[in-house]
Write a protein that holds these residues in place. Structure first.
Motif, mmCIF file in Angstrom:
data_model
loop_
_atom_site.group_PDB
_atom_site.id
_atom_site.type_symbol
_atom_site.label_atom_id
_atom_site.label_comp_id
_atom_site.label_asym_id
_atom_site.label_seq_id
_atom_site.Cartn_x
_atom_site.Cartn_y
_atom_site.Cartn_z
ATOM 1 N N ASP A 1 42.475 37.576 40.332
ATOM 2 C CA ASP A 1 43.219 37.178 41.526
ATOM 3 C C ASP A 1 44.176 38.279 41.975
ATOM 4 O OD1 ASP A 1 41.890 34.784 41.449
ATOM 5 O OD2 ASP A 1 43.533 33.670 40.504
ATOM 6 N N GLY A 2 44.828 38.923 41.005
ATOM 7 C CA GLY A 2 45.707 40.024 41.359
ATOM 8 C C GLY A 2 44.938 41.193 41.949
ATOM 9 N N PHE A 3 43.739 41.430 41.407
ATOM 10 C CA PHE A 3 42.896 42.513 41.919
ATOM 11 C C PHE A 3 42.491 42.218 43.359
ATOM 12 C CE2 PHE A 3 38.977 45.297 40.637
ATOM 13 C CZ PHE A 3 39.533 46.369 41.322
ATOM 14 N N MET A 4 42.176 40.957 43.658
ATOM 15 C CA MET A 4 41.809 40.597 45.022
ATOM 16 C C MET A 4 42.968 40.837 45.980
ATOM 17 S SD MET A 4 40.330 37.028 46.555
ATOM 18 C CE MET A 4 38.702 37.329 45.856
ATOM 19 N N ARG A 5 44.168 40.437 45.575
ATOM 20 C CA ARG A 5 45.336 40.669 46.439
ATOM 21 C C ARG A 5 45.553 42.155 46.664
ATOM 22 N NH1 ARG A 5 47.355 36.433 43.191
ATOM 23 N NH2 ARG A 5 48.451 37.920 41.840
ATOM 24 N N ALA A 6 45.418 42.950 45.600
ATOM 25 C CA ALA A 6 45.617 44.397 45.726
ATOM 26 C C ALA A 6 44.567 45.010 46.654
ATOM 27 C CB ALA A 6 45.560 45.048 44.346
ATOM 28 N N ALA A 7 43.320 44.563 46.536
ATOM 29 C CA ALA A 7 42.257 45.090 47.393
ATOM 30 C C ALA A 7 42.535 44.765 48.853
ATOM 31 C CB ALA A 7 40.912 44.515 46.962
ATOM 32 N N ARG A 8 42.923 43.516 49.106
ATOM 33 C CA ARG A 8 43.211 43.124 50.487
ATOM 34 C C ARG A 8 44.432 43.854 51.031
ATOM 35 N NH1 ARG A 8 41.815 36.615 49.898
ATOM 36 N NH2 ARG A 8 39.546 36.848 50.202
ATOM 37 N N ASP A 9 45.436 44.067 50.188
ATOM 38 C CA ASP A 9 46.606 44.839 50.615
ATOM 39 C C ASP A 9 46.223 46.267 50.979
ATOM 40 O OD1 ASP A 9 48.226 42.650 50.226
ATOM 41 O OD2 ASP A 9 49.019 43.313 48.290
ATOM 42 N N ALA A 10 45.165 46.778 50.304
ATOM 43 C CA ALA A 10 44.697 48.141 50.586
ATOM 44 C C ALA A 10 43.756 48.181 51.793
ATOM 45 C CB ALA A 10 43.983 48.707 49.363
ATOM 46 N N GLY A 11 43.489 47.034 52.397
ATOM 47 C CA GLY A 11 42.656 46.987 53.593
ATOM 48 C C GLY A 11 41.184 46.759 53.340
ATOM 49 N N VAL A 12 40.825 46.345 52.120
ATOM 50 C CA VAL A 12 39.421 46.114 51.775
ATOM 51 C C VAL A 12 39.128 44.620 51.885
ATOM 52 C CG1 VAL A 12 37.647 46.329 49.998
ATOM 53 C CG2 VAL A 12 39.421 48.086 50.226
ATOM 54 N N GLY A 13 38.140 44.276 52.693
ATOM 55 C CA GLY A 13 37.776 42.885 52.852
ATOM 56 C C GLY A 13 36.896 42.404 51.714
ATOM 57 N N VAL A 14 37.302 41.347 51.031
ATOM 58 C CA VAL A 14 36.499 40.756 49.957
ATOM 59 C C VAL A 14 36.501 39.243 50.137
ATOM 60 C CG1 VAL A 14 36.768 42.592 48.249
ATOM 61 C CG2 VAL A 14 38.515 40.830 48.426
ATOM 62 N N ASN B 1 44.612 49.735 35.675
ATOM 63 C CA ASN B 1 44.879 49.348 34.282
ATOM 64 C C ASN B 1 45.532 47.973 34.188
ATOM 65 O OD1 ASN B 1 44.034 51.970 33.822
ATOM 66 N ND2 ASN B 1 45.539 52.330 32.217
ATOM 67 N N GLY B 2 46.430 47.689 35.105
ATOM 68 C CA GLY B 2 47.149 46.430 35.059
ATOM 69 C C GLY B 2 46.362 45.253 35.603
ATOM 70 N N LEU B 3 45.175 45.525 36.143
ATOM 71 C CA LEU B 3 44.385 44.466 36.783
ATOM 72 C C LEU B 3 43.044 44.230 36.100
ATOM 73 C CD1 LEU B 3 45.070 45.576 40.473
ATOM 74 C CD2 LEU B 3 46.061 43.579 39.322
ATOM 75 N N LEU B 4 42.849 44.821 34.932
ATOM 76 C CA LEU B 4 41.545 44.720 34.267
ATOM 77 C C LEU B 4 41.188 43.279 33.890
ATOM 78 C CD1 LEU B 4 41.702 47.868 31.953
ATOM 79 C CD2 LEU B 4 40.316 47.576 34.007
ATOM 80 N N ASP B 5 42.202 42.448 33.660
ATOM 81 C CA ASP B 5 41.959 41.048 33.304
ATOM 82 C C ASP B 5 42.568 40.091 34.327
ATOM 83 O OD1 ASP B 5 40.621 41.587 30.794
ATOM 84 O OD2 ASP B 5 42.579 42.192 30.030
ATOM 85 N N ASP B 6 42.779 40.587 35.548
ATOM 86 C CA ASP B 6 43.463 39.786 36.567
ATOM 87 C C ASP B 6 42.657 39.812 37.853
ATOM 88 O OD1 ASP B 6 45.189 38.489 38.277
ATOM 89 O OD2 ASP B 6 46.872 39.874 37.998
#
Length: 341
Positions: free
Chosen positions: A187-200, A180-185
Protein backbone atom coordinates in the motif's frame (compact mmCIF):
# COMPACT_ATOMS: atom_id res chain seq x y z
CA UNK A 1 7.80 3.29 -47.22
CA UNK A 2 6.77 1.46 -44.06
CA UNK A 3 3.33 0.78 -45.54
CA UNK A 4 4.97 -1.56 -48.09
CA UNK A 5 5.53 -5.21 -47.23
CA UNK A 6 9.04 -6.19 -46.21
CA UNK A 7 9.58 -8.13 -49.46
CA UNK A 8 8.70 -5.17 -51.70
CA UNK A 9 11.91 -4.46 -53.68
CA UNK A 10 11.99 -0.78 -52.77
CA UNK A 11 11.59 -1.47 -49.06
CA UNK A 12 14.13 -4.29 -49.17
CA UNK A 13 16.67 -1.94 -50.77
CA UNK A 14 16.02 0.51 -47.94
CA UNK A 15 16.55 -2.16 -45.27
CA UNK A 16 19.43 -4.03 -46.91
CA UNK A 17 22.30 -1.92 -45.46
CA UNK A 18 21.07 -2.74 -41.95
CA UNK A 19 20.75 -6.42 -42.82
CA UNK A 20 24.32 -6.53 -44.07
CA UNK A 21 25.45 -4.93 -40.83
CA UNK A 22 23.53 -7.63 -38.97
CA UNK A 23 25.82 -10.18 -40.59
CA UNK A 24 28.89 -8.18 -39.63
CA UNK A 25 27.78 -8.02 -36.00
CA UNK A 26 26.94 -11.74 -35.99
CA UNK A 27 30.45 -12.62 -37.17
CA UNK A 28 32.06 -10.22 -34.70
CA UNK A 29 30.18 -11.68 -31.75
CA UNK A 30 30.87 -15.25 -32.85
CA UNK A 31 34.58 -14.43 -33.10
CA UNK A 32 34.52 -12.86 -29.64
CA UNK A 33 32.93 -15.94 -28.09
CA UNK A 34 35.43 -18.19 -29.87
CA UNK A 35 38.37 -16.16 -28.53
CA UNK A 36 36.89 -16.44 -25.04
CA UNK A 37 36.74 -20.23 -25.33
CA UNK A 38 32.96 -20.64 -25.58
CA UNK A 39 31.35 -23.61 -27.29
CA UNK A 40 28.48 -22.59 -29.58
CA UNK A 41 25.45 -24.83 -29.03
CA UNK A 42 22.03 -25.11 -30.68
CA UNK A 43 19.13 -25.72 -28.29
CA UNK A 44 15.83 -27.05 -29.60
CA UNK A 45 12.92 -24.59 -29.69
CA UNK A 46 10.23 -27.14 -28.80
CA UNK A 47 9.97 -27.62 -25.04
CA UNK A 48 7.56 -29.05 -22.48
CA UNK A 49 7.57 -25.64 -20.77
CA UNK A 50 8.30 -22.33 -22.49
CA UNK A 51 9.43 -20.66 -19.26
CA UNK A 52 7.57 -19.77 -16.09
CA UNK A 53 7.71 -16.00 -15.75
CA UNK A 54 4.34 -14.39 -15.08
CA UNK A 55 4.24 -11.89 -17.92
CA UNK A 56 5.89 -13.92 -20.69
CA UNK A 57 3.48 -15.43 -23.22
CA UNK A 58 4.29 -18.42 -25.39
CA UNK A 59 3.16 -20.09 -28.61
CA UNK A 60 1.59 -23.47 -27.94
CA UNK A 61 1.58 -26.46 -30.26
CA UNK A 62 1.36 -30.24 -29.89
CA UNK A 63 3.28 -33.38 -30.81
CA UNK A 64 1.31 -36.29 -32.28
CA UNK A 65 2.65 -39.83 -32.44
CA UNK A 66 1.80 -42.31 -35.18
CA UNK A 67 -0.59 -44.09 -32.83
CA UNK A 68 -2.53 -40.90 -32.09
CA UNK A 69 -1.11 -39.87 -28.72
CA UNK A 70 -0.95 -36.10 -28.26
CA UNK A 71 1.48 -34.17 -26.05
CA UNK A 72 1.42 -30.37 -25.62
CA UNK A 73 4.63 -28.53 -26.49
CA UNK A 74 5.67 -24.89 -26.61
CA UNK A 75 8.12 -22.77 -28.58
CA UNK A 76 10.63 -21.60 -26.01
CA UNK A 77 10.77 -17.98 -24.86
CA UNK A 78 14.47 -18.52 -24.07
CA UNK A 79 16.95 -21.40 -24.36
CA UNK A 80 17.65 -21.07 -20.64
CA UNK A 81 16.27 -24.42 -19.46
CA UNK A 82 18.14 -26.32 -22.16
CA UNK A 83 21.39 -24.43 -21.62
CA UNK A 84 21.33 -25.16 -17.91
CA UNK A 85 20.74 -28.84 -18.61
CA UNK A 86 23.90 -28.74 -20.75
CA UNK A 87 25.78 -27.22 -17.80
CA UNK A 88 24.47 -30.05 -15.62
CA UNK A 89 25.74 -32.47 -18.27
CA UNK A 90 29.26 -31.08 -17.92
CA UNK A 91 29.61 -28.16 -20.36
CA UNK A 92 31.39 -25.16 -18.88
CA UNK A 93 31.23 -22.18 -21.27
CA UNK A 94 28.43 -22.19 -23.83
CA UNK A 95 26.63 -19.72 -26.08
CA UNK A 96 23.53 -20.10 -28.22
CA UNK A 97 22.44 -17.66 -30.94
CA UNK A 98 18.89 -18.85 -30.43
CA UNK A 99 15.65 -18.11 -32.25
CA UNK A 100 13.06 -17.50 -29.55
CA UNK A 101 9.33 -16.82 -29.58
CA UNK A 102 7.17 -14.55 -27.44
CA UNK A 103 3.49 -13.97 -27.96
CA UNK A 104 1.71 -10.65 -27.39
CA UNK A 105 4.86 -8.70 -28.34
CA UNK A 106 5.09 -6.31 -31.29
CA UNK A 107 6.36 -2.81 -32.07
CA UNK A 108 9.62 -1.04 -32.96
CA UNK A 109 11.47 -2.83 -30.12
CA UNK A 110 9.54 -6.12 -30.10
CA UNK A 111 8.92 -9.03 -32.42
CA UNK A 112 7.13 -12.33 -31.75
CA UNK A 113 10.22 -14.11 -33.16
CA UNK A 114 13.72 -12.81 -32.59
CA UNK A 115 17.32 -13.84 -31.92
CA UNK A 116 18.60 -14.08 -28.38
CA UNK A 117 22.29 -14.51 -27.60
CA UNK A 118 22.45 -16.51 -24.39
CA UNK A 119 25.71 -17.51 -22.74
CA UNK A 120 26.90 -19.12 -19.51
CA UNK A 121 30.18 -19.26 -17.61
CA UNK A 122 30.58 -21.87 -14.88
CA UNK A 123 32.53 -20.75 -11.82
CA UNK A 124 31.96 -17.10 -12.71
CA UNK A 125 30.33 -14.35 -10.68
CA UNK A 126 27.87 -11.76 -11.92
CA UNK A 127 30.58 -9.15 -12.48
CA UNK A 128 32.24 -11.40 -15.08
CA UNK A 129 29.15 -11.69 -17.27
CA UNK A 130 28.29 -8.01 -16.77
CA UNK A 131 31.66 -7.28 -18.39
CA UNK A 132 30.88 -9.78 -21.15
CA UNK A 133 27.72 -7.85 -22.03
CA UNK A 134 29.60 -4.54 -22.12
CA UNK A 135 32.34 -6.07 -24.30
CA UNK A 136 29.77 -7.42 -26.76
CA UNK A 137 28.26 -3.96 -27.19
CA UNK A 138 31.72 -2.65 -28.01
CA UNK A 139 32.31 -5.46 -30.51
CA UNK A 140 28.99 -4.77 -32.21
CA UNK A 141 29.78 -1.09 -32.62
CA UNK A 142 33.23 -1.83 -34.07
CA UNK A 143 31.62 -4.21 -36.55
CA UNK A 144 29.25 -1.57 -37.93
CA UNK A 145 31.83 1.21 -37.96
CA UNK A 146 29.51 3.62 -36.15
CA UNK A 147 30.77 5.94 -33.42
CA UNK A 148 27.97 5.30 -30.91
CA UNK A 149 24.78 3.36 -30.32
CA UNK A 150 21.72 5.33 -31.49
CA UNK A 151 18.01 5.26 -30.76
CA UNK A 152 15.43 8.01 -31.32
CA UNK A 153 17.91 10.86 -31.17
CA UNK A 154 19.78 9.50 -28.16
CA UNK A 155 23.35 8.23 -28.17
CA UNK A 156 25.41 5.90 -26.01
CA UNK A 157 29.13 5.21 -26.24
CA UNK A 158 29.84 1.67 -24.94
CA UNK A 159 33.54 2.52 -24.91
CA UNK A 160 32.96 4.70 -21.87
CA UNK A 161 33.02 3.22 -18.38
CA UNK A 162 29.46 2.02 -17.68
CA UNK A 163 27.26 3.42 -14.96
CA UNK A 164 26.52 0.81 -12.29
CA UNK A 165 23.24 1.56 -10.55
CA UNK A 166 21.38 -0.54 -7.98
CA UNK A 167 17.59 -0.67 -8.08
CA UNK A 168 17.52 1.14 -4.76
CA UNK A 169 19.63 3.97 -6.18
CA UNK A 170 17.59 4.07 -9.40
CA UNK A 171 14.26 4.35 -7.57
CA UNK A 172 15.62 7.11 -5.36
CA UNK A 173 17.17 9.05 -8.24
CA UNK A 174 14.44 8.77 -10.86
CA UNK A 175 11.26 8.17 -8.83
CA UNK A 176 12.19 9.83 -5.52
CA UNK A 177 11.10 6.59 -3.86
CA UNK A 178 12.71 4.69 -0.98
CA UNK A 179 12.54 1.16 -2.40
CA UNK A 180 14.24 -0.42 0.64
CA UNK A 181 11.55 0.87 2.96
CA UNK A 182 8.73 -0.41 0.74
CA UNK A 183 9.82 -3.98 0.06
CA UNK A 184 7.08 -5.34 2.34
CA UNK A 185 4.62 -2.46 2.02
CA UNK A 186 2.38 -2.81 -1.02
CA UNK A 187 0.00 0.00 0.00
CA UNK A 188 2.84 2.37 0.78
CA UNK A 189 4.48 1.49 -2.53
CA UNK A 190 1.24 2.31 -4.36
CA UNK A 191 1.02 5.71 -2.67
CA UNK A 192 4.66 6.44 -3.51
CA UNK A 193 4.15 5.44 -7.15
CA UNK A 194 1.09 7.64 -7.49
CA UNK A 195 2.89 10.53 -5.79
CA UNK A 196 5.61 10.09 -8.43
CA UNK A 197 2.99 10.40 -11.19
CA UNK A 198 2.73 6.71 -12.12
CA UNK A 199 -0.79 5.43 -12.67
CA UNK A 200 -1.46 2.02 -11.08
CA UNK A 201 -4.84 0.31 -10.61
CA UNK A 202 -6.22 -0.28 -7.14
CA UNK A 203 -5.79 -4.06 -7.43
CA UNK A 204 -2.13 -3.90 -8.58
CA UNK A 205 0.26 -6.31 -6.89
CA UNK A 206 3.62 -5.20 -5.47
CA UNK A 207 5.32 -6.54 -8.62
CA UNK A 208 2.84 -4.69 -10.85
CA UNK A 209 3.68 -1.43 -9.08
CA UNK A 210 7.40 -2.15 -9.34
CA UNK A 211 7.11 -2.79 -13.08
CA UNK A 212 5.00 0.32 -13.67
CA UNK A 213 7.53 2.60 -11.95
CA UNK A 214 10.44 0.87 -13.66
CA UNK A 215 8.95 1.20 -17.16
CA UNK A 216 7.57 4.71 -16.70
CA UNK A 217 10.28 6.57 -14.81
CA UNK A 218 13.47 4.54 -14.61
CA UNK A 219 14.16 2.65 -17.84
CA UNK A 220 13.69 5.74 -20.08
CA UNK A 221 16.39 7.54 -18.07
CA UNK A 222 19.06 4.84 -18.42
CA UNK A 223 21.91 4.46 -20.88
CA UNK A 224 22.42 8.03 -22.03
CA UNK A 225 26.00 8.75 -23.20
CA UNK A 226 27.24 5.53 -21.56
CA UNK A 227 25.82 2.10 -20.80
CA UNK A 228 23.89 1.59 -17.57
CA UNK A 229 24.12 -1.67 -15.63
CA UNK A 230 21.05 -1.88 -13.39
CA UNK A 231 21.56 -4.48 -10.65
CA UNK A 232 20.52 -5.86 -7.24
CA UNK A 233 16.85 -6.48 -7.99
CA UNK A 234 14.35 -7.13 -5.18
CA UNK A 235 14.34 -10.88 -4.61
CA UNK A 236 10.67 -11.12 -5.62
CA UNK A 237 11.89 -10.00 -9.07
CA UNK A 238 14.79 -12.47 -9.07
CA UNK A 239 13.32 -14.87 -11.68
CA UNK A 240 16.08 -17.52 -11.85
CA UNK A 241 18.78 -15.59 -9.95
CA UNK A 242 20.10 -16.39 -6.48
CA UNK A 243 19.71 -14.05 -3.52
CA UNK A 244 22.55 -11.69 -2.65
CA UNK A 245 24.70 -13.23 0.11
CA UNK A 246 24.98 -9.90 1.96
CA UNK A 247 21.24 -9.08 1.83
CA UNK A 248 18.71 -11.79 0.89
CA UNK A 249 16.07 -9.14 0.20
CA UNK A 250 17.84 -8.58 -3.12
CA UNK A 251 19.01 -10.83 -5.96
CA UNK A 252 22.15 -11.16 -8.06
CA UNK A 253 20.45 -10.03 -11.25
CA UNK A 254 21.30 -7.24 -13.69
CA UNK A 255 19.95 -5.63 -16.83
CA UNK A 256 21.96 -3.61 -19.36
CA UNK A 257 20.58 -0.45 -20.96
CA UNK A 258 21.58 1.83 -23.83
CA UNK A 259 19.55 4.86 -24.96
CA UNK A 260 16.69 3.80 -22.69
CA UNK A 261 16.52 0.36 -24.32
CA UNK A 262 17.01 -2.87 -22.39
CA UNK A 263 19.65 -4.98 -24.16
CA UNK A 264 20.51 -7.79 -21.73
CA UNK A 265 19.31 -9.58 -18.61
CA UNK A 266 21.69 -11.68 -16.51
CA UNK A 267 21.77 -13.80 -13.35
CA UNK A 268 24.14 -15.43 -10.93
CA UNK A 269 22.14 -18.60 -11.37
CA UNK A 270 19.97 -20.15 -8.70
CA UNK A 271 20.72 -23.87 -8.29
CA UNK A 272 18.35 -24.61 -5.40
CA UNK A 273 15.61 -26.70 -7.02
CA UNK A 274 13.17 -26.32 -4.10
CA UNK A 275 13.46 -22.54 -4.14
CA UNK A 276 13.14 -22.45 -7.92
CA UNK A 277 10.01 -24.62 -7.80
CA UNK A 278 8.44 -22.29 -5.23
CA UNK A 279 9.16 -19.29 -7.46
CA UNK A 280 7.74 -21.02 -10.54
CA UNK A 281 4.56 -22.02 -8.72
CA UNK A 282 4.06 -18.51 -7.34
CA UNK A 283 4.59 -17.00 -10.78
CA UNK A 284 2.17 -19.44 -12.40
CA UNK A 285 -0.45 -18.78 -9.71
CA UNK A 286 -0.17 -15.07 -10.49
CA UNK A 287 -0.31 -15.78 -14.22
CA UNK A 288 -3.49 -17.77 -13.69
CA UNK A 289 -4.98 -14.92 -11.70
CA UNK A 290 -4.09 -12.24 -14.27
CA UNK A 291 -4.32 -14.03 -17.61
CA UNK A 292 -6.36 -17.16 -16.85
CA UNK A 293 -3.57 -19.50 -18.00
CA UNK A 294 -0.50 -21.26 -16.66
CA UNK A 295 2.40 -23.22 -18.17
CA UNK A 296 3.66 -26.58 -16.94
CA UNK A 297 6.83 -26.80 -14.89
CA UNK A 298 9.71 -28.64 -16.53
CA UNK A 299 10.43 -31.31 -13.93
CA UNK A 300 13.48 -32.44 -15.88
CA UNK A 301 14.91 -28.92 -15.55
CA UNK A 302 14.41 -28.88 -11.78
CA UNK A 303 16.12 -32.25 -11.52
CA UNK A 304 19.04 -30.95 -13.58
CA UNK A 305 19.51 -27.99 -11.21
CA UNK A 306 20.71 -30.46 -8.59
CA UNK A 307 23.62 -31.34 -10.90
CA UNK A 308 24.34 -27.85 -12.22
CA UNK A 309 27.58 -26.17 -11.12
CA UNK A 310 27.83 -22.59 -9.91
CA UNK A 311 27.41 -20.38 -12.97
CA UNK A 312 26.37 -16.97 -14.26
CA UNK A 313 24.54 -16.33 -17.51
CA UNK A 314 23.08 -13.61 -19.70
CA UNK A 315 20.41 -13.28 -22.38
CA UNK A 316 21.05 -10.46 -24.85
CA UNK A 317 18.63 -9.24 -27.52
CA UNK A 318 20.70 -9.59 -30.67
CA UNK A 319 18.27 -7.74 -32.94
CA UNK A 320 18.09 -4.79 -30.56
CA UNK A 321 21.86 -4.58 -30.33
CA UNK A 322 22.17 -4.61 -34.13
CA UNK A 323 19.45 -1.99 -34.38
CA UNK A 324 21.24 0.40 -32.03
CA UNK A 325 24.68 -0.33 -33.48
CA UNK A 326 23.53 0.27 -37.07
CA UNK A 327 21.22 3.22 -36.45
CA UNK A 328 18.18 1.31 -37.72
CA UNK A 329 14.70 2.73 -37.13
CA UNK A 330 12.99 -0.46 -35.96
CA UNK A 331 13.75 -4.04 -35.04
CA UNK A 332 12.12 -4.99 -38.36
CA UNK A 333 14.90 -3.19 -40.25
CA UNK A 334 17.46 -5.73 -38.98
CA UNK A 335 15.44 -8.95 -39.46
CA UNK A 336 15.70 -10.58 -42.89
CA UNK A 337 12.08 -11.76 -42.91
CA UNK A 338 10.32 -9.88 -40.10
CA UNK A 339 7.00 -10.93 -38.61
CA UNK A 340 4.92 -7.82 -39.15
CA UNK A 341 1.54 -7.92 -37.45
Amino acid sequence: MTDRKWWHPARHRDRRPFLLQRGQVRRALSDWFAREGFLEVECTALQVSPGNETHLHAFETEFRTDDGQVSPLYLHTSPEFSCKKLLAAGEEKIVDFSRVFRNRESGPLHSPEFTMVEWYRTGADLAAVMQDAVDLCREALKATGETALHWKGRTCDPGMTPEYLTLTEAFQRHAKTDLNGLLDDRDGFMRAARDAGVGVPDDASWSDIFSAVLVTLIEPALGDERLTVLHRYPVCEAALARACPDDPRFAERFELYACGVELANGFHELTDAAEQRARFEADMDLKQEIYGERYPIDEDFLEALGHMPDASGVALGFDRLVMLASGARSIHDVQWTPVET
